[in-house]
Motif scaffolding. Structure first.
Motif, short mmCIF file in Angstrom:
data_model
loop_
_atom_site.label_atom_id
_atom_site.label_comp_id
_atom_site.label_asym_id
_atom_site.label_seq_id
_atom_site.Cartn_x
_atom_site.Cartn_y
_atom_site.Cartn_z
N VAL A 69 0.74 0.96 -4.99
CA VAL A 69 -0.58 0.34 -5.19
C VAL A 69 -0.40 -1.12 -5.64
CG1 VAL A 69 -2.69 0.44 -6.58
CG2 VAL A 69 -1.69 2.55 -5.66
N GLN A 70 0.58 -1.33 -6.49
CA GLN A 70 0.90 -2.69 -6.93
C GLN A 70 1.29 -3.57 -5.74
OE1 GLN A 70 3.33 -1.53 -10.28
NE2 GLN A 70 3.43 -3.64 -10.94
N TRP A 71 2.05 -2.98 -4.83
CA TRP A 71 2.49 -3.70 -3.62
C TRP A 71 1.28 -4.04 -2.74
CZ3 TRP A 71 2.84 -1.96 1.65
CH2 TRP A 71 3.60 -2.78 2.49
N LEU A 72 0.34 -3.09 -2.61
CA LEU A 72 -0.89 -3.37 -1.84
C LEU A 72 -1.64 -4.54 -2.46
CD1 LEU A 72 -2.50 0.15 -1.11
CD2 LEU A 72 -1.01 -1.19 0.37
N ARG A 73 -1.59 -4.57 -3.80
CA ARG A 73 -2.33 -5.61 -4.52
C ARG A 73 -1.59 -6.95 -4.45
NH1 ARG A 73 -2.03 -5.01 -10.80
NH2 ARG A 73 -0.07 -6.02 -10.29
N ASP A 74 -0.30 -6.95 -4.80
CA ASP A 74 0.41 -8.22 -4.98
C ASP A 74 1.01 -8.78 -3.69
OD1 ASP A 74 -0.24 -7.81 -7.58
OD2 ASP A 74 1.75 -7.06 -8.16
N SER A 75 1.50 -7.93 -2.81
CA SER A 75 2.16 -8.44 -1.61
C SER A 75 1.20 -8.51 -0.43
CB SER A 75 3.36 -7.57 -1.25
OG SER A 75 4.31 -7.62 -2.28
N LEU A 76 0.30 -7.53 -0.30
CA LEU A 76 -0.63 -7.54 0.83
C LEU A 76 -2.00 -8.09 0.47
CD1 LEU A 76 0.14 -4.17 2.68
CD2 LEU A 76 1.29 -6.37 2.84
N GLY A 77 -2.34 -8.09 -0.82
CA GLY A 77 -3.65 -8.60 -1.23
C GLY A 77 -4.81 -7.73 -0.76
N ILE A 78 -4.57 -6.44 -0.53
CA ILE A 78 -5.61 -5.53 -0.04
C ILE A 78 -6.62 -5.21 -1.14
CG2 ILE A 78 -5.90 -3.07 0.58
CD1 ILE A 78 -3.68 -3.42 2.55
N VAL A 79 -6.16 -5.17 -2.37
CA VAL A 79 -7.07 -4.97 -3.51
C VAL A 79 -6.75 -6.03 -4.55
CG1 VAL A 79 -7.42 -2.47 -3.23
CG2 VAL A 79 -5.43 -3.29 -4.52
N GLU A 80 -7.75 -6.28 -5.40
CA GLU A 80 -7.51 -7.22 -6.50
C GLU A 80 -7.02 -6.49 -7.73
OE1 GLU A 80 -10.98 -9.66 -7.11
OE2 GLU A 80 -10.78 -10.40 -5.05
N VAL A 81 -7.57 -5.29 -7.93
CA VAL A 81 -7.10 -4.43 -9.04
C VAL A 81 -6.84 -3.05 -8.47
CG1 VAL A 81 -8.22 -5.65 -10.94
CG2 VAL A 81 -9.47 -3.88 -9.71
N ALA A 82 -5.89 -2.33 -9.11
CA ALA A 82 -5.43 -1.04 -8.60
C ALA A 82 -6.58 -0.04 -8.42
CB ALA A 82 -4.38 -0.46 -9.55
N SER A 83 -7.55 -0.09 -9.32
CA SER A 83 -8.62 0.92 -9.28
C SER A 83 -9.51 0.78 -8.04
CB SER A 83 -9.46 0.84 -10.55
OG SER A 83 -9.95 -0.46 -10.70
N GLN A 84 -9.47 -0.39 -7.37
CA GLN A 84 -10.27 -0.55 -6.14
C GLN A 84 -9.82 0.37 -5.01
OE1 GLN A 84 -9.94 -4.70 -5.25
NE2 GLN A 84 -11.72 -5.26 -6.50
N THR A 85 -8.59 0.88 -5.11
CA THR A 85 -8.12 1.80 -4.06
C THR A 85 -9.04 3.02 -4.00
OG1 THR A 85 -6.60 2.80 -5.67
CG2 THR A 85 -5.68 1.14 -4.17
N GLU A 86 -9.62 3.38 -5.13
CA GLU A 86 -10.48 4.57 -5.16
C GLU A 86 -11.74 4.36 -4.31
OE1 GLU A 86 -11.04 6.50 -8.90
OE2 GLU A 86 -12.66 7.74 -8.10
N GLU A 87 -12.44 3.24 -4.50
CA GLU A 87 -13.66 3.02 -3.71
C GLU A 87 -13.32 2.84 -2.23
OE1 GLU A 87 -14.50 -0.59 -6.36
OE2 GLU A 87 -15.14 -1.34 -4.38
N LEU A 88 -12.17 2.20 -1.94
CA LEU A 88 -11.77 2.05 -0.53
C LEU A 88 -11.50 3.42 0.09
CD1 LEU A 88 -9.41 -1.07 -0.68
CD2 LEU A 88 -11.60 -0.90 0.54
N ALA A 89 -10.79 4.30 -0.64
CA ALA A 89 -10.49 5.64 -0.11
C ALA A 89 -11.76 6.43 0.14
CB ALA A 89 -9.57 6.38 -1.07
N ARG A 90 -12.73 6.29 -0.76
CA ARG A 90 -14.00 7.02 -0.64
C ARG A 90 -14.88 6.47 0.48
NH1 ARG A 90 -14.66 10.54 -4.75
NH2 ARG A 90 -13.75 9.97 -6.76
N SER A 91 -14.63 5.22 0.89
CA SER A 91 -15.54 4.58 1.86
C SER A 91 -15.33 5.08 3.28
CB SER A 91 -15.34 3.04 1.81
OG SER A 91 -14.08 2.70 2.40
N ILE A 92 -14.30 5.89 3.52
CA ILE A 92 -14.01 6.40 4.88
C ILE A 92 -13.75 7.91 4.80
CG2 ILE A 92 -13.15 4.28 6.00
CD1 ILE A 92 -10.32 5.03 5.07
#
Ligand code: ADP
Length: 490
Positions: free
Chosen positions: A310-333
């Protein structure tokens, strides 16, 4: 009156101090991030001075909140395990950077030991495998490659230890060079049966016994802090590696009880009681508790990459700004659209143990986006845990329920996905800092506030949230099949 239990929680990414009341309620905390050094691919280092400076600053901050050291009954320390510090016993100064548990640099040495046919014997005696993860080969690397470490070994002033050992040395003003049995059981140098560092294992790995700390209990009157640090001397009465502390904090004290911690990595431990675990499915045997010389053991599966994905998604890919955003993204699909991530970014741990494996993202299409990647990252946690569950069951340690904790366990979507994919109830305590809580339980027991760990757990553990399985078996099987295909590709 001394009311509070001070816990120093030395994580991989931060150092923390927490103050607990005797009923387990956290009353104050302070935290500092730790700098991660990556000098080469696969290498991870920390600066031991930074660990010490930030620990003492955090401790002093929470002691001030308690109205001074006289309010502190005892100290418990819990730490990132397998991370090795080398220092000089005389100067008290580190001789090089700490080699962190994630570091893979000793793979060539491990592979030469495996090729030499030593793994069976090492596993039988230590419960561990010949993998760079464990501390012993890191100690040998320092002696071979850092002139200052080698010189100190030749002078007889070298001190080696894991992070709790380093902190205890500093906290006692150099009076104590000790390690607790749980941390010692992660070195490849300690036999599980006698709980002491072993001459033969030290010879095999090329680590001088004289540089190693003394192995002590995990609760009891272990050491006293230097009075100049906090204004008066405070007893250190609890020491434990972070995963053992979390297992204790989750009250997994009876055989079969299991916890999984999702932090930087993921670590599953099942209590085995007094029986030494003998895995035939590449799981580990480790010390869970040692009090008054009596040990209990756990069977363990370690997954190297969990929250760090999750840190890698945030820091290297910039997919989320904070780790907890993965939850709303997962729920959105409704599903990951076929995207599967195998998070082997630093090799694969249990039960695969492939140090050279690297990550895979499979099933990409033009409809894959941030949400699919975030969801696949969270789904990977359940997939990896499912592989562990299969190995634990094959070793005769099937899970009835799973108690989860760690920073990532705050993610409700992931907790439900775990229940769905494992097909068992997942329980999460209201207070997810179970590592710190477990260290507080050990310290409270060691200080005589409670007669034993069971009583400490009874008094100090809070409420639970339960997640029950809801996914159709067909969907689960289909997901596992795509996971296995992607895994094979690593
Ligand atoms: P450690 O003790 O190993 O330093 P923590 O237990 O503090 O780690 O957990 C932090 C990790 O959990 C980070 O890698 C972060 O990316 C991840 N994390 C924290 N909160 C969430 C969340 N809500 N969803 C997913 N991942 C999270």
């Amino acid at each position: 009156m001394s009311d509070y239990i001070l816990v120093l929680d030395e994580g991989t990414t931060s150092t923390r101090a927490l103050l607990f009341a005797a009923d387990g309620i956290p009353v104050a905390s302070a935290q500092e991030p730790l700098t991660q050094h990556y000098p080469q691919s696969g290498w991870v280092e920390h600066d031991p001075r930074e660990i010490w400076d930030k620990s003492i600053a955090c401790a002093q901050a929470v002691i001030a909140k308690a109205g001074g050291a006289a309010g502190i009954a005892c100290i418990g320390i819990t730490n990132q395990r397998e991370t090795v510090v080398a220092w000089d016993k005389v100067t008290g100064e580190p001789l090089t950077n700490a080699i962190v548990w994630q570091d893979r640099r000793t793979e060539p040495f491990c592979s030469s030991l495996r090729d030499g046919g030593h793994e069976g014997e090492v596993q039988r005696r230590t419960g561990l495998l010949l993998d760079p993860y464990f501390s012993g080969t890191k100690m040998r690397w320092m002696i071979d490659n850092v002139p200052e470490v080698r010189a100190a070994a030749q002078r007889g002033t070298l001190a080696l230890g894991t992070v709790e050992s380093w902190l205890t040395f500093k906290l006692t003003g150099g009076a104590a060079h000790i390690t607790d049995a749980s941390n010692a059981s992660r070195t490849l140098l300690m036999g599980l049966e006698d709980g002491q560092f072993d001459d033969g294992l030290c010879d095999l790995l090329g680590v001088p016994l004289a540089a190693l700390p003394g192995v002590v209990d995990m609760a009891g009157p272990l050491a006293m802090t230097d009075p100049s640090l906090f204004g008066c001397s405070i007893p250190i009465t609890g020491l434990a590696g972070d995963q053992q502390a979390a297992t204790i904090g989750q009250a997994c004290l009876a055989p079969g009880q299991t916890k999984a911690t999702y932090g930087t990595g993921a670590f599953v431990l099942t209590c085995q009681g007094a029986a030494i675990p003998r895995s035939t499915h590449r799981l580990l045997g480790t010390v869970l508790t040692q009090i008054e010389g009596a040990r209990t053991y756990a069977i363990e599966g370690s997954v190297f990459v969990a929250g760090s994905l999750v840190q890698w998604l945030r820091d290297s890919l910039g997919i989320v700004e904070v780790a907890s955003q993965t939850e709303e993204l997962a729920r959105s699909i409704p599903d990951s659209g076929g995207v599967v991530i195998v998070p082997a970014l630093s090799g694969l741990g249990a039960p695969h143990w492939q140090a050279e494996a690297r990550g895979v993202i499979a099933g990409l299409s033009f409809s894959s986006g941030k949400a699919q990647l975030a969801r696949a990252a969270l789904e990977a946690m359940a997939h990896q845990t499912h592989d562990l569950a299969t190995a634990f069951a094959a070793d005769g340690a099937a899970w009835q329920t799973l108690r989860i904790d760690g920073g990532m366990a705050a993610n409700d979507w992931m907790a439900q996905d775990l229940a769905d994919m494992l097909g068992i109830t997942v329980e999460r305590p209201g207070f997810v800092e179970t590592t710190a809580l477990g260290a507080a339980m050990l310290a409270a027991t060691g200080a005589g506030i409670y007669p034993d760990l069971g009583a400490a757990a009874e008094a100090m553990r809070g409420d639970l949230t339960r997640f029950t399985p809801q996914l159709a078996a067909g969907v689960r099987e289909a997901r596992l099949a795509t996971w296995r295909k992607a895994l094979a590709a690593t």
